[in-house]
Structures are given as C-alpha cells and as structure tokens.
Design a protein around this motif. Structure first.
Motif, PDB file in Angstrom:
ATOM      1  N   VAL A  98       0.848  -1.195   0.000  1.00 49.89           N
ATOM      2  CA  VAL A  98       0.000   0.000   0.000  1.00 49.89           C
ATOM      3  C   VAL A  98       0.877   1.236   0.000  1.00 49.89           C
ATOM      4  N   ARG A  99       0.473   2.222  -0.784  1.00 50.39           N
ATOM      5  CA  ARG A  99       1.202   3.488  -0.783  1.00 50.39           C
ATOM      6  C   ARG A  99       1.119   4.120   0.599  1.00 50.39           C
ATOM      7  N   PRO A 100       2.235   4.717   1.058  1.00 57.01           N
ATOM      8  CA  PRO A 100       2.261   5.317   2.405  1.00 57.01           C
ATOM      9  C   PRO A 100       1.108   6.300   2.608  1.00 57.01           C
ATOM     10  N   GLY A 101       0.501   6.237   3.774  1.00 56.62           N
ATOM     11  CA  GLY A 101      -0.585   7.134   4.127  1.00 56.62           C
ATOM     12  C   GLY A 101      -1.965   6.559   3.893  1.00 56.62           C
ATOM     13  N   TYR A 102      -2.023   5.399   3.175  1.00 49.16           N
ATOM     14  CA  TYR A 102      -3.324   4.806   2.853  1.00 49.16           C
ATOM     15  C   TYR A 102      -3.616   3.554   3.675  1.00 49.16           C
ATOM     16  N   GLU A 103      -2.714   3.186   4.580  1.00 47.83           N
ATOM     17  CA  GLU A 103      -2.837   1.902   5.260  1.00 47.83           C
ATOM     18  C   GLU A 103      -4.158   1.741   6.007  1.00 47.83           C
ATOM     19  N   SER A 104      -4.657   2.825   6.619  1.00 44.25           N
ATOM     20  CA  SER A 104      -5.879   2.721   7.428  1.00 44.25           C
ATOM     21  C   SER A 104      -7.138   3.112   6.657  1.00 44.25           C
ATOM     22  N   ASP A 105      -7.003   3.407   5.385  1.00 47.36           N
ATOM     23  CA  ASP A 105      -8.153   3.785   4.567  1.00 47.36           C
ATOM     24  C   ASP A 105      -9.097   2.586   4.448  1.00 47.36           C
ATOM     25  N   PRO A 106     -10.361   2.708   4.849  1.00 50.86           N
ATOM     26  CA  PRO A 106     -11.285   1.567   4.793  1.00 50.86           C
ATOM     27  C   PRO A 106     -11.435   0.997   3.383  1.00 50.86           C
ATOM     28  N   GLU A 107     -11.444   1.855   2.362  1.00 47.14           N
ATOM     29  CA  GLU A 107     -11.600   1.366   1.003  1.00 47.14           C
ATOM     30  C   GLU A 107     -10.377   0.566   0.577  1.00 47.14           C
ATOM     31  N   VAL A 108      -9.191   1.025   0.992  1.00 47.25           N
ATOM     32  CA  VAL A 108      -7.973   0.295   0.682  1.00 47.25           C
ATOM     33  C   VAL A 108      -7.987  -1.071   1.365  1.00 47.25           C
ATOM     34  N   GLN A 109      -8.409  -1.106   2.629  1.00 50.20           N
ATOM     35  CA  GLN A 109      -8.493  -2.381   3.343  1.00 50.20           C
ATOM     36  C   GLN A 109      -9.481  -3.321   2.664  1.00 50.20           C
ATOM     37  N   ARG A 110     -10.580  -2.758   2.202  1.00 47.62           N
ATOM     38  CA  ARG A 110     -11.571  -3.588   1.509  1.00 47.62           C
ATOM     39  C   ARG A 110     -10.994  -4.173   0.231  1.00 47.62           C
ATOM     40  N   ARG A 111     -10.245  -3.344  -0.512  1.00 49.64           N
ATOM     41  CA  ARG A 111      -9.686  -3.818  -1.786  1.00 49.64           C
ATOM     42  C   ARG A 111      -8.604  -4.866  -1.560  1.00 49.64           C
ATOM     43  N   ARG A 112      -7.824  -4.703  -0.496  1.00 51.20           N
ATOM     44  CA  ARG A 112      -6.797  -5.713  -0.197  1.00 51.20           C
ATOM     45  C   ARG A 112      -7.452  -7.047   0.155  1.00 51.20           C
ATOM     46  N   LEU A 113      -8.527  -6.971   0.941  1.00 45.22           N
ATOM     47  CA  LEU A 113      -9.240  -8.188   1.302  1.00 45.22           C
ATOM     48  C   LEU A 113      -9.878  -8.824   0.072  1.00 45.22           C
ATOM     49  N   GLN A 114     -10.406  -7.995  -0.814  1.00 41.33           N
ATOM     50  CA  GLN A 114     -11.021  -8.519  -2.033  1.00 41.33           C
ATOM     51  C   GLN A 114      -9.979  -9.193  -2.922  1.00 41.33           C
ATOM     52  N   TYR A 115      -8.758  -8.652  -2.921  1.00 39.43           N
ATOM     53  CA  TYR A 115      -7.691  -9.248  -3.722  1.00 39.43           C
ATOM     54  C   TYR A 115      -7.369 -10.655  -3.217  1.00 39.43           C
ATOM     55  N   VAL A 116      -7.367 -10.830  -1.890  1.00 40.42           N
ATOM     56  CA  VAL A 116      -7.150 -12.162  -1.321  1.00 40.42           C
ATOM     57  C   VAL A 116      -8.289 -13.095  -1.730  1.00 40.42           C
ATOM     58  N   ALA A 117      -9.520 -12.603  -1.633  1.00 35.38           N
ATOM     59  CA  ALA A 117     -10.684 -13.417  -2.006  1.00 35.38           C
ATOM     60  C   ALA A 117     -10.619 -13.805  -3.480  1.00 35.38           C
ATOM     61  N   ASP A 118     -10.243 -12.853  -4.328  1.00 39.77           N
ATOM     62  CA  ASP A 118     -10.151 -13.143  -5.764  1.00 39.77           C
ATOM     63  C   ASP A 118      -9.087 -14.198  -6.043  1.00 39.77           C
ATOM     64  N   TYR A 119      -7.998 -14.152  -5.262  1.00 40.84           N
ATOM     65  CA  TYR A 119      -6.949 -15.154  -5.482  1.00 40.84           C
ATOM     66  C   TYR A 119      -7.470 -16.551  -5.151  1.00 40.84           C
ATOM     67  N   PHE A 120      -8.030 -16.717  -3.964  1.00 45.80           N
ATOM     68  CA  PHE A 120      -8.450 -18.048  -3.552  1.00 45.80           C
ATOM     69  C   PHE A 120      -9.668 -18.535  -4.323  1.00 45.80           C
ATOM     70  N   GLU A 121     -10.644 -17.645  -4.536  1.00 48.06           N
ATOM     71  CA  GLU A 121     -11.890 -18.068  -5.166  1.00 48.06           C
ATOM     72  C   GLU A 121     -11.823 -18.004  -6.688  1.00 48.06           C
ATOM     73  N   GLY A 122     -10.746 -17.441  -7.211  1.00 42.69           N
ATOM     74  CA  GLY A 122     -10.560 -17.392  -8.654  1.00 42.69           C
ATOM     75  C   GLY A 122      -9.347 -18.188  -9.073  1.00 42.69           C
ATOM     76  N   THR A 123      -8.155 -17.645  -8.793  1.00 45.95           N
ATOM     77  CA  THR A 123      -6.913 -18.276  -9.241  1.00 45.95           C
ATOM     78  C   THR A 123      -6.692 -19.648  -8.605  1.00 45.95           C
ATOM     79  N   TRP A 124      -6.716 -19.711  -7.286  1.00 47.80           N
ATOM     80  CA  TRP A 124      -6.337 -20.947  -6.592  1.00 47.80           C
ATOM     81  C   TRP A 124      -7.291 -22.093  -6.894  1.00 47.80           C
ATOM     82  N   LEU A 125      -8.569 -21.789  -7.019  1.00 43.02           N
ATOM     83  CA  LEU A 125      -9.558 -22.837  -7.295  1.00 43.02           C
ATOM     84  C   LEU A 125      -9.226 -23.606  -8.567  1.00 43.02           C
ATOM     85  N   HIS A 126      -8.569 -22.942  -9.514  1.00 47.29           N
ATOM     86  CA  HIS A 126      -8.306 -23.547 -10.826  1.00 47.29           C
ATOM     87  C   HIS A 126      -6.837 -23.906 -11.023  1.00 47.29           C
TER      88      HIS A 126
END
Length: 736
Positions: free
Chosen positions: A404-432
């Motif tokens: 994360v770019r400095p200063g954005y670590e606690s941004d709720p939208e940034v946290q949501r997008r990081r979590l979504q990236y993990v979900a996309d990896y497991f539920e998209g990439t890893w599944l296949h």
C-alpha cells in the motif's frame, strides 16, 4: 585432569569408564592436552603408540579421528572412522563424527542421515553425547524445513536435559506463536490407535524399531489408515519427508473420517515445503539470477524504477551487504485515470554482489521481470539463470500479497480492496490451479474424485493456517473476535463452501493410542497427555464448525444456477455474476449479466458497466458482433441518463475493440480517433490504439498512434509512456 572411573564413557557406549575405555582414556586426554599446547608431533606419536597397543578397540580409533579433525586432517579423520566402524559397526559416535565431517563439507542431507543414525545407536545413558546429536539434528532439520523432525529432536533434547533454560527458549523461538509458522508445522503430533498392535519386540523406545514394526504392520493391514499414518509420522520424525508423504497418501486413501483426513492432508502439505521436495511440491520459489556487469548502471535503473513507483521497500542492509526490496505493479481499477494505492507484488529482489536475484512464487512473473531488466539494463546484466526451491510456509502469503502506498494503510476502502484481492486469489486463481498433491488436478476438479477430495481438506486447511499465522491471528478464534475478524480477514469457510467441501463422514470418538505411543520415545509433553491433545488437535472428535450465513458471493455453481434471476436485485445479480466468473462458469455469468442489463433503473446501483461488459463479452465469444454493438449503444445511453456518463470512455473502448475483433480497420481507427479527441491527455489510449492496429496488421496506423503518444509523453515527461511508445514504434517498423 583426573577421570572419574564411574562417569559414563565419552564414547557413547552407555558404560562407565572403568568398564569401557579406562585402559587408554587417560593417555588420550594427554594427547589432546599436547595438541592444545602446540606439540602436534608428540600428540600424534602418543596416538600411534596407543593404536599399536589397542588396535582392536573401535573407540580408540574414534578418539584418533577426533584428534585428526582438530588438526585439520579431514581425509585422514574419515579414514580413521572407517577403521572404527570396521571394528564396531554400531559405534554411534563414529556416525556422529562422520556427520560433522559431511556438514563441514556442506553435505547437509548426508550429515542429517548420519546424525539420525547416531541417535539410534548411542546408548540412552550417554545423555551428553545424545544431547549434542539431537542439537545437530534440530539445527539442520530446521534449516531444511523438516519441521516435524526438528520438533522431535528438540523434545528428545528436553527429555535428556529438562533443566536447560536455553533449550526451552530455543523451542519457543522456533515453534512458539511468534514464529508465524502454521500450527501443523509447529505443534507436536502423536501416533494414532491402530486396529492391530505392533509386536512387543518392536516397542523398545527406538524409532528404528518402531519403524520396522509399522512397516510390517501396513503389509498385514494395508487398509488401516492409522497404521499408514503412524509409519508416515515416524518417517517424518526421521527427516525422510518423501517417504512420509507417500505413507500419508496411503493413509488418506484408506481414511473414512473427514476430520482425520484434514489433519493428515495438512501434515502432507507441511512436509511438501521441505527442501529437496521440489519435484512433488505444490508451490515453488522461482529464482532468476543474473551476474552484474555494471553495478552503477544497474543501480541507476533501480533508482529510476523506485522513483516511478515500480519498486517498494528498497533497503540496504549494511551488515549483510545486501540490497533488498519488492517489484510491484498497480492492481488495475475500472476507471483508467484512477491510480490505486494498492499494489500487487511481482517479485522480491536481492542484490548480493556480484549477483542479482529475482524471487517469485509465480514463474511467469519472475521470468518476464528478469527479461525486462536484462533488456533495460543495457548490458549491465548477464542473461538470467533459472532455478527453483520450495518456499517456507511463512512466505506463501506472497502469492496474494499486496503493498500500500504510504498514508493509505488505514483507509477503509484500501483495506476492503486488499481483502477482495485475497478473495479473488483463492476463489478465482487458486480454485483452478493444478496442485501436485491433487495429482495435477485443480481443487475444483478434485472435488469430483472421492479420493482426491480427502486430500483437498488438507490443501485448504494448510493455506488457511499459513494465512492466519502470518497475520498473527489465533489458531482458533474466539466467538468474541470472529465478528471483527470477518471484517478485516478472509474467511476460508467461503472457499470451502464454493468447493462444497464440508465434513460428511466423522467417526465416533476413540481413546488415545497409548499402546502405539509407547512404541517410540515420548514426543508429547505431560501437559498435552493430560489434556488429550494429539497431532495438534483435541483427541475428541469435534463436530464440524457451523457454517456462517451464505451470501451470494460465497455460493458454488449449483447454488448460483438455482437462483431466480427475475426476483433478484441488480446488486445481487452483479454479485452472482462475479461469483460465477471466479468459478469459471462463464455461460452462467453471461446469463446473469444479460438479466442485469434488462432490470429497471435502481438508484442504489447506478453503475451497470460491469454487467454490460460481461454481456458484451458473451456476445463477442459467440461471434455476434451486431448484438455486442447494440449492447454498447444501450450501455452508453443508460450510463448517460443514470450515471452521469462516468463510463463513457469504457464503452468507447469496447466499441473500438469490437471493430478490431471484426477486423474493420477503418471503423476501429474512427472509434479511437473520437476517443482520443475526447481524452487527449490519456496516454493509455494511444498505446492501446497502436497495439490494436498491430493486431490488425496495420503497421502505418500503429505508427501513427504511437507517434502521437510519444509526443504526449515528451510534453508530460512521462518516461513509462515514452518507453512503451518507442517499443510500439519499433514493432510497427518491424511489421512494415
């Protein structure tokens, strides 16, 4: 120095000195004293005299080998150990000393085999010697990531000397909660109750005897999963990871209890991360190493990339003389002009002069980045050399790691997008993703095989344990922390549900396998024994964890297909479409998209571009270009009326793309011209247009758009755009 005749002999026989090495031990000690005083020739002469008098004593040849190692005479020491073992093939300390020689030569695996052999042969009474052996096994096993062998060795050392606080600290450092290892890799494991017991003659307290007993038992009861599990566990304690995995696979094939299958499968996944398991591992670190020809030029290139944001966390570690950091790239957003503060990791790098090492769990990323740096360095690097090794379990979260770019670590939208990236990896990439532990099948495909399904329990559990451990989450979350964790961390129950992976066969509780455990030295502490913990889990057969409420994004294919699209809201349809895409159910995703674009206007969801985009793609896949163009026109009109035209640029790009697919150069050029006229400062439009013209084999038009992009790059001083346009110009020139 006087010798206590009633002390245990240093040769490891377990006898008292008086009844073992007393005839020559005083003279041996004198020889070592002479060596310390610098009188090497006198010490050597004394040993020669002793060997003439006691040539048949294996222990004397052992002491002579030790003397030669202190003198730096490695080959002669090895020869002396040969003499010792000819006289006594079961002289454990000779194997220990030979292990030291192999370790000195860098043969770590060979040294470990010798240390394990020594541990079996040295008498239990020789505690000091055994303590040294198990310390060596623990240290080298940990280096090789043989975690179970490490734990076993440390436990044996603690049993020998429970009064040593440094041993307890060592165990805590390696396997305490702060180690960030997954629980299965850092917890003690116990043998399971088998249908038949091994003969008492094999219950000696030595691993080698227990191993032989279970090797016979699995031949007699090949369908007993516990017998195969115990054999695999003993192999793992002895550092034989490949044999352990093979035995545990046999255990899984025979297992009928899903919970035990999960424990066994997770243990397999841990063993697959050991060094030397590259041929059967699910995950590999890909190294691209390049010799540095011009360090200053390479450093300038790295500093430029750091300035442009392509490198993060670049730090020089002065003590080690190593420059470390990460190569990263933006996670693209739907709006082309938006710069995201969230980046995905392409690779780690280390500069250890004269070498540059790129390290990634993604082979394509490592090799493409290496080629990119090789070309951009202008001969500052030699061509890359590629090699692999298994990763530490603590490094596996780099598969879906973000920065994360400095200063954005606690941004709720940034946290949501990081979590979504993990979900996309497991539920998209890893599944296949094909996994070797699933015989080359993807997790999704493995669900179709009852045998591979049992292995899949462990594959999911292992990734969950790695994820939680690296983030410092408790092994078992309390009810109080679950709600908070769901907001900030990925819930693997979603992944299990998408796979349809839930406990269906759970056996009734059984008592702890006391007889089986007696076959080997105690590997479970008294506290664990009293609480009934086996293999890092309670011995009671817990009922399956309750499944949280199932939202649409966590549904599997069958559940998505059963949804009634007519009564669903636009937001629910988009969730269902995205879930279907992650499961590669593309036809189903397109069906949701088409249903979504036909829904009446919903003020809570004004942006329908994702739905229109999926519907357009579906039409293109079918070759229905007129339908695709009609959908684009409808989407533009809807966006203009209900979304303030926020997606105009995206729809215009879609139109140009359709003309490219139709191989209609004139209409494609016209579409790009209109788009660039509206957004003249958007550099990506010029490069996209040039790339599409190259696809259409229209080199002149490609050069035309690349030239215009190059002029914009000069005006805006955009080095990345300039470089991209120059590459496109070169490609256009080559295509003419």
């Amino acid at each position: 120095m006087s010798i206590d005749p009633y002390a245990f002999c240093p040769c490891g026989s377990g006898k008292k000195v008086k009844w073992c090495c007393a005839p020559f031990l005083t003279q041996v000690n004198r020889a070592f004293e002479l060596l310390q005083e610098g009188q090497h020739e006198s010490a050597h002469k004394l040993f020669q005299e002793l060997l003439q008098q006691h040539d048949n004593r294996a222990a004397l040849w052992l002491y002579y080998a030790e003397f030669l190692t202190h003198s730096g005479q490695w080959e002669q020491a090895d020869a002396a150990l040969d003499q010792a073992l000819q006289r006594d093939p079961k002289l454990g300390m000779a194997f220990y000393m030979r292990g030291q020689l192999r370790q000195q030569e860098g043969e770590i695996q060979g040294a470990l085999m010798l240390y394990h052999k020594a541990a079996e042969l040295i008498a239990p009474e020789a505690k000091d010697q055994l303590l040294n052996v198990y310390a060596k096994i623990a240290d080298l096993s940990h280096q090789c990531r043989q975690f179970l062998a490490t734990i076993y060795a440390v436990d044996r050392a603690l049993q020998l000397r429970p009064d040593l606080p440094e041993l307890h600290r060592y165990h805590e450092d390696l396997f305490g909660p702060n180690s960030r290892l997954p629980p299965t890799a850092r917890q003690r494991h116990a043998l399971r109750r088998t249908r038949r017991s091994i003969p008492e003659s094999f219950i000696t307290g030595r691993l080698s005897d227990a191993r032989q007993g279970y090797e016979q038992l699995v031949q007699q009861t090949p369908d007993d999963p516990a017998a195969w599990f115990n054999l695999g566990l003993i192999y793992a304690w002895q550092g034989e990871s490949l044999r352990a995995v093979e035995a545990l696979y046999r255990s899984l094939d025979a297992e009928v209890d899903d919970r035990l299958a999960e424990q066994t499968g997770t243990l397999v996944e841990v063993l697959l991360t050991a060094l030397g398991m590259e041929s059967v591992a699910n995950y590999l670190y890909h190294f691209c190493s390049m010799t540095i020809r011009d360090f200053q030029r390479l450093l300038q290139l790295f500093e430029e990339k750091y300035r442009l944001g392509a490198i993060a966390q670049m730090q020089f570690h002065e003590e080690e003389g190593v420059l470390r950091g990460f190569f990263m790239e933006e996670i693209p957003t739907l709006a082309m002009s938006e710069h995201t503060p969230v980046y995905r990791i392409r690779a780690r790098f280390m500069i250890i002069p004269p070498e540059l090492h790129l390290i990634s769990l993604d082979q394509n990323q490592a090799q493409s980045l290496a080629q990119e740096l090789y070309e951009q360095s202008q001969m500052a690097l030699e061509p890359p050399r590629v090699w692999t090794r298994t990763p530490d379990p603590r490094e596996l979260p780099l598969l879906y790691g973000t920065l994360v770019r400095p200063g954005y670590e606690s941004d709720p939208e940034v946290q949501r997008r990081r979590l979504q990236y993990v979900a996309d990896y497991f539920e998209g990439t890893w599944l296949h993703q094909p996994l070797k532990s699933l015989e080359g099948n993807s997790p999704l495909d493995a669900m179709g095989s009852p045998r591979l399904r049992k292995r899949l329990f462990g594959a999911v559990r292992f990734m969950e344990e790695c994820y939680r451990a690296v983030r410092g989450l408790p092994d078992q979350p309390s009810e109080e922390t679950k709600a908070e964790a769901e907001q900030h961390y990925y819930d693997f129950q979603r992944l299990r549900h998408k796979l349809g992976l839930e406990y269906t066969n759970v056996a009734t509780p059984e008592p702890e396998a006391e007889a089986a455990q007696a076959a080997v030295p105690a590997a479970v502490s008294s506290q664990q024994a009293s609480t009934g913990e086996i293999a890092g889990h309670s011995t009671s057969r817990a009922t399956p964890a309750s499944v949280p409420p199932r939202d649409i994004s966590a549904m599997n294919i069958a559940e998505l297909a059963a949804l009634d699209r007519q009564v669903m809201s636009v937001d629910e349809i988009e969730q269902a479409m995205r879930a279907a895409l992650r499961l590669e159910a593309r036809e189903l995703a397109v069906a949701f998209a088409r249903a979504g674009v036909d829904k009446p206007f919903d003020p809570s969801k004004p942006d329908r571009y994702p739905l229109f985009a999926a519907a357009i793609t579906g039409a293109l896949v079918q070759g229905n270009y007129s339908e695709a163009l009609d959908l684009i026109q409808r989407g533009e009109q809807y966006d203009s009326e209900h979304n303030r035209g926020a997606r105009a640029i995206d729809y215009a790009l879609k139109r140009a793309n359709v003309y490219v697919r139709m191989k209609d150069v004139d209409h494609a050029v016209e579409a790009f011209e209109r788009l660039i006229a509206q957004y003249p400062q958007e550099g990506k439009l010029y490069t996209t247009a040039a790339e599409e013209m190259l696809r259409l084999k229209s080199a002149d038009k490609a050069r035309y758009f690349a030239d215009r992009g190059l002029r914009l790059a000069h005006q805006s001083q955009n080095r990345d755009l300039e470089e991209h346009c120059r590459e496109l110009l070169a490609a256009a020139e080559k295509a003419r």
